[in-house]
Design a protein around this motif. Structure first.
Motif, PDB file in Angstrom:
ATOM      1  N   THR A  11     -10.229 -12.912 -37.957  1.00 12.64           N
ATOM      2  CA  THR A  11     -10.801 -11.568 -37.929  1.00 12.64           C
ATOM      3  C   THR A  11     -10.028 -10.630 -38.846  1.00 12.64           C
ATOM      4  O   THR A  11     -10.631  -9.832 -39.573  1.00 12.64           O
ATOM      5  CB  THR A  11     -10.811 -11.027 -36.491  1.00 12.64           C
ATOM      6  N   ARG A  12      -8.707 -10.718 -38.840  1.00 12.36           N
ATOM      7  CA  ARG A  12      -7.904  -9.882 -39.748  1.00 12.36           C
ATOM      8  C   ARG A  12      -8.236 -10.186 -41.204  1.00 12.36           C
ATOM      9  O   ARG A  12      -8.350  -9.283 -42.028  1.00 12.36           O
ATOM     10  CB  ARG A  12      -6.414 -10.109 -39.495  1.00 12.36           C
ATOM     11  N   MET A  13      -8.394 -11.471 -41.528  1.00 19.20           N
ATOM     12  CA  MET A  13      -8.739 -11.843 -42.896  1.00 19.20           C
ATOM     13  C   MET A  13     -10.134 -11.339 -43.252  1.00 19.20           C
ATOM     14  O   MET A  13     -10.355 -10.810 -44.344  1.00 19.20           O
ATOM     15  CB  MET A  13      -8.641 -13.360 -43.082  1.00 19.20           C
ATOM     16  N   ARG A  14     -11.093 -11.500 -42.334  1.00 19.04           N
ATOM     17  CA  ARG A  14     -12.471 -11.036 -42.560  1.00 19.04           C
ATOM     18  C   ARG A  14     -12.501  -9.524 -42.807  1.00 19.04           C
ATOM     19  O   ARG A  14     -13.144  -9.047 -43.742  1.00 19.04           O
ATOM     20  CB  ARG A  14     -13.337 -11.404 -41.360  1.00 19.04           C
ATOM     21  N   ILE A  35      -2.576 -23.394 -41.322  1.00 18.30           N
ATOM     22  CA  ILE A  35      -3.922 -23.001 -41.765  1.00 18.30           C
ATOM     23  C   ILE A  35      -3.832 -22.331 -43.132  1.00 18.30           C
ATOM     24  O   ILE A  35      -4.611 -22.640 -44.040  1.00 18.30           O
ATOM     25  CB  ILE A  35      -4.590 -22.080 -40.721  1.00 18.30           C
ATOM     26  N   ALA A  36      -2.861 -21.422 -43.306  1.00 19.45           N
ATOM     27  CA  ALA A  36      -2.683 -20.743 -44.601  1.00 19.45           C
ATOM     28  C   ALA A  36      -2.346 -21.753 -45.702  1.00 19.45           C
ATOM     29  O   ALA A  36      -2.837 -21.634 -46.835  1.00 19.45           O
ATOM     30  CB  ALA A  36      -1.591 -19.686 -44.492  1.00 19.45           C
ATOM     31  N   LYS A  37      -1.554 -22.766 -45.363  1.00 15.36           N
ATOM     32  CA  LYS A  37      -1.191 -23.803 -46.344  1.00 15.36           C
ATOM     33  C   LYS A  37      -2.439 -24.548 -46.820  1.00 15.36           C
ATOM     34  O   LYS A  37      -2.615 -24.792 -48.015  1.00 15.36           O
ATOM     35  CB  LYS A  37      -0.195 -24.765 -45.691  1.00 15.36           C
ATOM     36  N   PHE A  44      -8.695 -21.133 -51.556  1.00 17.25           N
ATOM     37  CA  PHE A  44      -9.356 -19.987 -50.939  1.00 17.25           C
ATOM     38  C   PHE A  44      -8.489 -18.733 -50.940  1.00 17.25           C
ATOM     39  O   PHE A  44      -9.008 -17.625 -50.862  1.00 17.25           O
ATOM     40  CB  PHE A  44      -9.779 -20.309 -49.502  1.00 17.25           C
ATOM     41  N   ILE A  45      -7.159 -18.890 -50.989  1.00 21.26           N
ATOM     42  CA  ILE A  45      -6.255 -17.736 -51.058  1.00 21.26           C
ATOM     43  C   ILE A  45      -5.282 -17.930 -52.211  1.00 21.26           C
ATOM     44  O   ILE A  45      -5.062 -19.059 -52.665  1.00 21.26           O
ATOM     45  CB  ILE A  45      -5.479 -17.528 -49.736  1.00 21.26           C
ATOM     46  N   VAL A  58       6.208 -12.377 -39.669  1.00 21.10           N
ATOM     47  CA  VAL A  58       4.905 -11.943 -40.149  1.00 21.10           C
ATOM     48  C   VAL A  58       4.468 -12.890 -41.260  1.00 21.10           C
ATOM     49  O   VAL A  58       5.251 -13.221 -42.149  1.00 21.10           O
ATOM     50  CB  VAL A  58       4.970 -10.494 -40.690  1.00 21.10           C
ATOM     51  N   LEU A  59       3.224 -13.331 -41.185  1.00 22.11           N
ATOM     52  CA  LEU A  59       2.632 -14.162 -42.228  1.00 22.11           C
ATOM     53  C   LEU A  59       1.826 -13.238 -43.129  1.00 22.11           C
ATOM     54  O   LEU A  59       0.857 -12.629 -42.685  1.00 22.11           O
ATOM     55  CB  LEU A  59       1.724 -15.224 -41.596  1.00 22.11           C
ATOM     56  N   ARG A  60       2.262 -13.080 -44.386  1.00 18.61           N
ATOM     57  CA  ARG A  60       1.543 -12.225 -45.331  1.00 18.61           C
ATOM     58  C   ARG A  60       0.692 -13.116 -46.232  1.00 18.61           C
ATOM     59  O   ARG A  60       1.202 -13.925 -46.987  1.00 18.61           O
ATOM     60  CB  ARG A  60       2.503 -11.393 -46.161  1.00 18.61           C
ATOM     61  N   VAL A  61      -0.624 -12.937 -46.134  1.00 16.74           N
ATOM     62  CA  VAL A  61      -1.579 -13.734 -46.901  1.00 16.74           C
ATOM     63  C   VAL A  61      -2.125 -12.869 -48.030  1.00 16.74           C
ATOM     64  O   VAL A  61      -2.591 -11.749 -47.796  1.00 16.74           O
ATOM     65  CB  VAL A  61      -2.732 -14.229 -46.003  1.00 16.74           C
ATOM     66  N   THR A  62      -2.063 -13.384 -49.257  1.00 14.86           N
ATOM     67  CA  THR A  62      -2.637 -12.698 -50.410  1.00 14.86           C
ATOM     68  C   THR A  62      -3.985 -13.347 -50.696  1.00 14.86           C
ATOM     69  O   THR A  62      -4.064 -14.532 -51.021  1.00 14.86           O
ATOM     70  CB  THR A  62      -1.720 -12.822 -51.641  1.00 14.86           C
ATOM     71  N   LEU A  63      -5.045 -12.562 -50.542  1.00 16.32           N
ATOM     72  CA  LEU A  63      -6.407 -13.073 -50.696  1.00 16.32           C
ATOM     73  C   LEU A  63      -6.795 -13.167 -52.162  1.00 16.32           C
ATOM     74  O   LEU A  63      -6.213 -12.503 -53.019  1.00 16.32           O
ATOM     75  CB  LEU A  63      -7.378 -12.166 -49.935  1.00 16.32           C
ATOM     76  N   LYS A  64      -7.787 -13.973 -52.441  1.00 16.79           N
ATOM     77  CA  LYS A  64      -8.210 -14.253 -53.812  1.00 16.79           C
ATOM     78  C   LYS A  64      -9.588 -13.652 -54.056  1.00 16.79           C
ATOM     79  O   LYS A  64     -10.476 -13.770 -53.215  1.00 16.79           O
ATOM     80  CB  LYS A  64      -8.258 -15.765 -53.985  1.00 16.79           C
ATOM     81  N   TYR A  65      -9.751 -13.017 -55.210  1.00 12.78           N
ATOM     82  CA  TYR A  65     -11.019 -12.415 -55.595  1.00 12.78           C
ATOM     83  C   TYR A  65     -11.421 -12.907 -56.982  1.00 12.78           C
ATOM     84  O   TYR A  65     -10.581 -13.304 -57.776  1.00 12.78           O
ATOM     85  CB  TYR A  65     -10.900 -10.884 -55.611  1.00 12.78           C
ATOM     86  N   THR A  66     -12.725 -12.843 -57.269  1.00 14.82           N
ATOM     87  CA  THR A  66     -13.228 -13.194 -58.602  1.00 14.82           C
ATOM     88  C   THR A  66     -12.910 -12.045 -59.562  1.00 14.82           C
ATOM     89  O   THR A  66     -12.569 -10.941 -59.111  1.00 14.82           O
ATOM     90  CB  THR A  66     -14.748 -13.441 -58.562  1.00 14.82           C
TER      91      THR A  66
END
Length: 131
Positions: A11-14, A35-37, A44-45, A58-66
């Motif tokens: 949900t946080r990622m969404r 899961i992040a790995k 995807f990220i 804290v797990l900091r996820v950097t999301l990927k965009y086009t």
């Protein structure tokens, strides 16, 4: 207290994808890091890192965009929930969006993507689908 920490992570990622923000902070756990790995390996990220603090980290996820600022991840869905667990055998592993997406499965050998689980011939609990 959270009843379903994996659903909270999704949900946080969404929500972060909807606001087109690059980074999201999630309370860390071994399962979430695994899961992040998998999301990083599948493209995807961009990246993830664990930031130490006085609690669980804290797990900091950097999301990927086009290049035109559209998110790579278009959908996240929790499959197995605390109230209803979903298990599959090695021959029943679902394909997500005809192979475009992935299933993340926790097995007796660890957390696998659907492709790895098929390759190693193991089944388990289907955590989520990502496409």
């Amino acid at each position: 207290m959270l009843t379903d920490p994996i659903a909270d992570m999704l949900t946080r990622m969404r929500n972060t994808l909807l606001t087109k923000t690059e980074k999201v902070d999630i309370p860390a756990s071994r399962m979430k890091v695994e899961i992040a790995k998998i999301l990083k390996e599948e493209g995807f990220i961009k990246s993830y890192k664990i930031i130490k603090d006085k609690k669980q980290g804290v797990l900091r996820v950097t999301l990927k965009y086009t290049p035109d600022n559209k998110p790579i991840i278009t959908g996240l869905k929790r499959i197995s929930k605390p109230g209803r667990r979903v298990y599959v055998g090695k021959d029943e592993i679902p394909k997500v969006m005809a192979g475009v997406g992935i299933s993340i499965i926790t097995t007796s050998k660890g957390v696998y993507s659907d492709k790895e689980a098929r390759r190693d011939g193991v089944g388990g609990e289907v955590l989520c689908h990502i496409w």
